[in-house]
Design a protein around this motif. Structure first.
Motif, short mmCIF file in Angstrom:
data_model
loop_
_atom_site.label_atom_id
_atom_site.label_comp_id
_atom_site.label_asym_id
_atom_site.label_seq_id
_atom_site.Cartn_x
_atom_site.Cartn_y
_atom_site.Cartn_z
N THR A 93 -29.58 34.25 -7.50
CA THR A 93 -28.27 34.20 -8.16
C THR A 93 -27.38 35.26 -7.54
OG1 THR A 93 -29.40 33.62 -10.19
CG2 THR A 93 -27.09 34.30 -10.39
N ILE A 94 -26.21 34.83 -7.14
CA ILE A 94 -25.24 35.80 -6.63
C ILE A 94 -24.17 35.95 -7.69
CG2 ILE A 94 -23.59 36.32 -4.80
CD1 ILE A 94 -25.60 34.38 -3.16
N TYR A 95 -24.17 37.09 -8.29
CA TYR A 95 -23.35 37.36 -9.47
C TYR A 95 -21.92 36.88 -9.30
CZ TYR A 95 -20.89 39.95 -13.07
OH TYR A 95 -20.08 40.29 -14.11
N ARG A 96 -21.48 36.02 -10.21
CA ARG A 96 -20.12 35.47 -10.29
C ARG A 96 -19.71 34.64 -9.09
NH1 ARG A 96 -16.30 40.19 -12.08
NH2 ARG A 96 -14.71 38.65 -11.69
N VAL A 97 -20.62 34.41 -8.16
CA VAL A 97 -20.24 33.63 -6.98
C VAL A 97 -20.96 32.28 -7.00
CG1 VAL A 97 -20.30 33.53 -4.47
CG2 VAL A 97 -19.77 35.69 -5.61
N GLY A 98 -22.27 32.35 -7.04
CA GLY A 98 -23.01 31.09 -6.99
C GLY A 98 -24.48 31.35 -6.78
N TYR A 99 -25.11 30.50 -5.98
CA TYR A 99 -26.55 30.59 -5.77
C TYR A 99 -26.87 30.42 -4.30
CZ TYR A 99 -26.51 29.92 -10.79
OH TYR A 99 -26.27 30.07 -12.11
N LYS A 100 -28.06 30.93 -3.96
CA LYS A 100 -28.53 30.72 -2.61
C LYS A 100 -29.99 30.30 -2.71
CE LYS A 100 -28.49 32.99 1.88
NZ LYS A 100 -28.01 34.20 2.55
N PHE A 101 -30.30 29.16 -2.10
CA PHE A 101 -31.67 28.64 -2.11
C PHE A 101 -32.27 29.00 -0.78
CE2 PHE A 101 -34.97 25.39 -2.03
CZ PHE A 101 -35.41 25.40 -3.35
N SER A 102 -33.25 29.88 -0.83
CA SER A 102 -33.70 30.39 0.44
C SER A 102 -35.16 30.76 0.38
CB SER A 102 -32.85 31.61 0.81
OG SER A 102 -33.48 32.33 1.81
N GLY A 103 -35.86 30.47 1.47
CA GLY A 103 -37.27 30.83 1.55
C GLY A 103 -37.46 32.23 2.09
N HIS A 116 -29.43 24.34 -16.51
CA HIS A 116 -30.16 23.45 -15.59
C HIS A 116 -30.88 24.25 -14.52
CE1 HIS A 116 -29.11 19.45 -16.94
NE2 HIS A 116 -27.89 19.89 -17.19
N ILE A 117 -30.20 25.27 -14.00
CA ILE A 117 -30.80 26.06 -12.93
C ILE A 117 -32.02 26.83 -13.44
CG2 ILE A 117 -30.39 28.07 -11.45
CD1 ILE A 117 -27.63 26.79 -10.86
N CYS A 118 -31.87 27.38 -14.64
CA CYS A 118 -33.01 28.09 -15.24
C CYS A 118 -34.21 27.17 -15.40
CB CYS A 118 -32.62 28.66 -16.61
SG CYS A 118 -31.66 30.14 -16.46
N ASN A 119 -33.94 25.96 -15.90
CA ASN A 119 -35.02 24.99 -16.10
C ASN A 119 -35.71 24.64 -14.79
OD1 ASN A 119 -34.56 24.93 -18.81
ND2 ASN A 119 -33.33 23.06 -18.77
N LEU A 120 -34.89 24.40 -13.75
CA LEU A 120 -35.44 24.03 -12.45
C LEU A 120 -36.30 25.18 -11.92
CD1 LEU A 120 -35.60 22.14 -9.99
CD2 LEU A 120 -33.55 23.28 -9.11
N ARG A 121 -35.75 26.39 -12.01
CA ARG A 121 -36.45 27.57 -11.51
C ARG A 121 -37.80 27.71 -12.23
NH1 ARG A 121 -32.77 32.16 -12.27
NH2 ARG A 121 -32.33 32.38 -10.05
N ARG A 122 -37.76 27.56 -13.57
CA ARG A 122 -38.98 27.71 -14.36
C ARG A 122 -40.02 26.65 -13.98
NH1 ARG A 122 -40.26 25.13 -18.51
NH2 ARG A 122 -38.16 24.38 -18.94
N GLU A 140 -31.96 17.84 -12.61
CA GLU A 140 -32.72 18.89 -11.94
C GLU A 140 -33.14 18.45 -10.55
OE1 GLU A 140 -34.44 20.50 -16.19
OE2 GLU A 140 -35.75 19.37 -14.85
N PHE A 141 -33.48 17.15 -10.45
CA PHE A 141 -33.86 16.62 -9.15
C PHE A 141 -32.68 16.67 -8.17
CE2 PHE A 141 -34.82 13.46 -5.97
CZ PHE A 141 -36.18 13.69 -5.73
N ASP A 142 -31.52 16.21 -8.66
CA ASP A 142 -30.32 16.25 -7.81
C ASP A 142 -29.99 17.67 -7.40
OD1 ASP A 142 -30.05 13.56 -7.98
OD2 ASP A 142 -28.49 13.58 -9.52
N LEU A 143 -30.18 18.57 -8.34
CA LEU A 143 -29.90 19.98 -8.09
C LEU A 143 -30.81 20.52 -6.99
CD1 LEU A 143 -28.26 22.40 -9.12
CD2 LEU A 143 -30.03 22.78 -10.84
#
Lengths: 259, 427
Positions: free
Chosen positions: A244-254, A225-231, A184-187
């Motif tokens: 979450t971008i459906y079927r593509v990936g993720y975007k980490f953004s403020g 893992h992503i769910c856990n990190l988010r939670r 989770e940290f690496d993520l």
């Protein structure tokens, strides 16, 4: 000609500890990166991707050109392809190390050349990437090297109300510690390194599990893992930065806070 | 079967036939000669008996001392008018047993008196005669075989020498290594022709091989770069702010496809490099350590599926292999055992003398075991795997002549690799 003094100058700009806040991006604007790659299109892609990070990117397409540039200027990091038309890119590593430059070096080579990796790391390269690589991976590796080399390890990374200390694997939200697993940290670190970008599931999975990723048939485990990190982040009161971008990936953004 | 044995077999079959027929011929010919001779002798005797009878009756007394050879009687009634030749068995008082005689039986009128006369001669009995012939023939046959063996061993040692020299040179030759094949020349022109033809052929094959090898490597390198470019551009395109959600999906699909293609290309390149025997460097590998190291690296993936790993190391298995290939071999086998496992399943690794087996729980196989090592064979067509893992494993095993076998029993898929190695029993 720039001397060693330049990089020292840059270092002195850096603040460490809690001083270091939102202007992280501005600091990195000063970072100079040299990319040595004979394939023009690959070179352009890397440069384009890294430029949006605010680095000053320079390019070289031959070993000779690369050697000339590392002798003339100081770079914070050099990304060198091993298979150059006029020689082996490992020469760059050798030169930089005899020059006692404190520049970080990432060597890039075709896969399956285990020897290149061993030799490269042996003579002082900081990291090793095999072609083809994800640009988000190159970006994350580059940041990690710059962090290690330039900030003597006592650097904190701050993203909005999240504070991360890579060396001690500690993370804080609004100064409250968050207990994260190594993954989770690496993520989180990977997300912050590639903030405001869309990163594909493949690239995240490969970053976290390396070559072993071929052993799994789907990316369901990544979702966990992503769910856990988010939670965990949201439990400490952080907004939901992970989109979450459906079927593509993720975007980490403020900027696009959903939660 | 060796060439010499094969020719010997033909020679021997021919010899058996010839000696057999010869024996029969021998038998009948000699029998004929002897019979003729016998008839001649009997006729001479008949003439002699008649001549004596012309003179006086003293011959009648002779028959009592002549054994069975002459019998004359005045009661001629049962004797044929025309002389008859036949075989008969009579008791020999001297030797106290029955003997076979050839007899000439006839009726004659001498000095107004009719006599019934039989003249006989002892004949060689058939069994004795056959025995003689068979003994002679066998003796000759044995002499023939002995001579044949002697000649053949000389031949194989002398004449076939260049052949074995050529054979040794060919079997030791590696097309991807060193110089072109040099076979040398000898005294026998057939073998020289063979050597010349093989040299010519290997030069050609070697040339083709080098061209192909170069092509494979170049092609892979050349394909890898455009693929990397496509992927990188897609990644950049994905970041562009104007892209709609649908376009993003399209870009992602292309991005993933390019990634898959790139992995496929890589795997095929490895496969062809293994098959072309391009991994020469060999070092001493400890299989136990390598397996432990791999399991360590894969620990997380094992945990993710909640798999139980059972290890049983009876031996410390050491083998000489290329370290990179050893790495791929065992990684692929373990990765396979993880990938095709069911959640909460188990992996059983057993190292015994010269052998390692890696088994995993799972559904019964849907692919026929003999097709399992084929390229692009997948248990589940929807699976994202490339279908090149086991072909690579097989190719590596073939390189080192390690027999590999797959079995499914007790709900366990088991791969067993027999390693040519020196095992050391774990104390």
């Amino acid at each position: 000609m720039f001397g060693l003094g330049d990089s020292k100058n840059w270092s002195s700009h850096l603040r460490s500890g809690k001083d270091y806040t939102q202007d992280q991006k501005k600091e990195e604007e000063a970072m100079k990166v040299l990319i040595i790659e004979d394939e023009a299109e690959l070179l352009h892609s890397s440069m384009e991707y890294l430029k949006t990070e605010g680095y000053v990117c320079e390019d070289a397409t031959t070993l000779e050109d690369g050697l000339r540039k590392i002798h003339s200027y100081n770079y914070d990091c050099v990304v060198a392809d091993i298979g150059l038309p006029d020689g082996n890119g490992l020469k760059i590593v050798e030169e930089l190390r005899t020059k006692t430059s404190d520049a970080g070096v990432i060597i890039i080579s075709a896969r399956n050349s285990l020897d290149d990796k061993i030799v490269g790391l042996d003579i002082g390269a900081d990291d090793y990437l095999t072609k083809p690589f994800h640009l988000s991976e190159l970006n994350a590796r580059l940041k990690s090297i710059l962090r290690r080399r330039k900030f003597s390890g006592n650097k904190e990374i701050v993203f909005s109300d999240i504070r991360v200390i890579p060396d001690t694997l500690q993370a804080f939200v609004k100064d409250q510690p968050v207990t994260l697993t190594k993954k989770e940290f690496d993520l989180l670190l990977y997300f912050i390194s590639n903030r405001d970008r869309i990163i594909t599931k493949e690239s995240i999975a490969e970053h976290l599990w390396g070559d072993y990723i071929d052993a799994v048939d789907n990316f369901d485990f990544l979702y966990t893992h992503i769910c856990n990190l988010r939670r965990k982040l949201m439990d400490r009161g952080a907004p939901d930065y992970i989109r979450t971008i459906y079927r593509v990936g993720y975007k980490f953004s403020g900027n696009e806070i959903v939660g | 079967m060796k060439l010499l044995d094969r020719t010997n077999l033909y020679f021997l079959s021919a010899a058996v036939l010839i000696f057999g027929l010869g024996g029969l011929l021998f038998y009948f010919m000699f029998k004929e000669v002897i019979n003729n001779d016998l008839s001649e002798k009997l006729r001479e005797r008949k003439d002699y008996v008649l001549k004596q009878l012309e003179k006086n009756d003293s011959i009648l007394n002779y028959q009592s001392i002549s054994g069975n050879t002459v019998s004359i009687t005045r009661a001629a009634g049962k004797y044929p008018l025309v002389e008859q030749c036949s075989d008969t068995t009579m008791f020999d008082r001297v030797e106290d047993n029955y003997k076979t005689y050839r007899q000439l039986v006839f009726r004659a009128e001498v000095r107004g008196q009719w006599y019934g006369i039989a003249v006989r001669r002892l004949i060689v009995e058939d069994t004795g005669f056959i025995r003689g012939v068979v003994l002679l023939e066998s003796g000759l046959f044995l002499a023939f075989v002995a001579l044949l063996t002697l000649i053949n061993s000389l031949l194989s040692r002398r004449i076939w020498k260049p052949f074995y020299r050529i054979l040794d040179a060919i079997s030791g030759y590696k097309i991807d290594q060193g110089e072109s094949l040099q076979l040398g020349r000898g005294a026998i022109s057939e073998f020289n022709d063979l050597a010349a033809a093989i040299e010519k052929m290997t030069v050609k094959i070697r040339k083709e091989f080098l061209i192909q090898k170069e092509f494979t490597e170049n092609a892979s390198h050349e394909i890898q770069t455009p693929l990397a470019i496509i992927r990188n551009k897609m990644e950049i395109l994905l970041q562009s702010p104007d892209v709609t959600e649908e376009q993003m999906l399209l870009i992602k699909s292309m991005y993933s496809a390019a990634g898959r293609l790139s992995k496929l290309n890589e795997a095929l390149l490895i496969l062809s490099r293994i098959e072309n025997r391009q991994f020469h460097a060999v070092s001493d590998i400890c299989v136990n350590d390598l397996i432990d190291h791999r399991l360590n690296g894969l620990e997380e993936l094992i945990q993710m599926k909640n798999l139980t790993v059972e290890k049983q190391y009876d031996y410390r298995l050491r083998t000489k292999m290329n370290p990179y290939l050893a790495d791929i071999l065992f990684e692929n086998l373990i990765v396979n055992a993880i990938k095709h496992n069911q959640p909460d399943g188990r992996i059983r690794i057993h190292i015994t003398e010269g052998k390692i087996s890696i088994a995993n729980s799972g559904e019964p196989p849907r692919v026929a075991p003999d097709k399992l090592f084929g390229r692009f064979v997948k248990d589940n067509q929807k699976s994202s795997s490339l279908g090149l893992g086991l072909p690579i494993v097989k190719a590596i095993c073939d390189t080192y002549s390690f027999p590999i076998a797959y079995t499914y029993e007790g709900q366990l898929h088991k791969m067993t690799v027999q390693l040519v190695s020196e095992g050391v029993l774990v104390a």
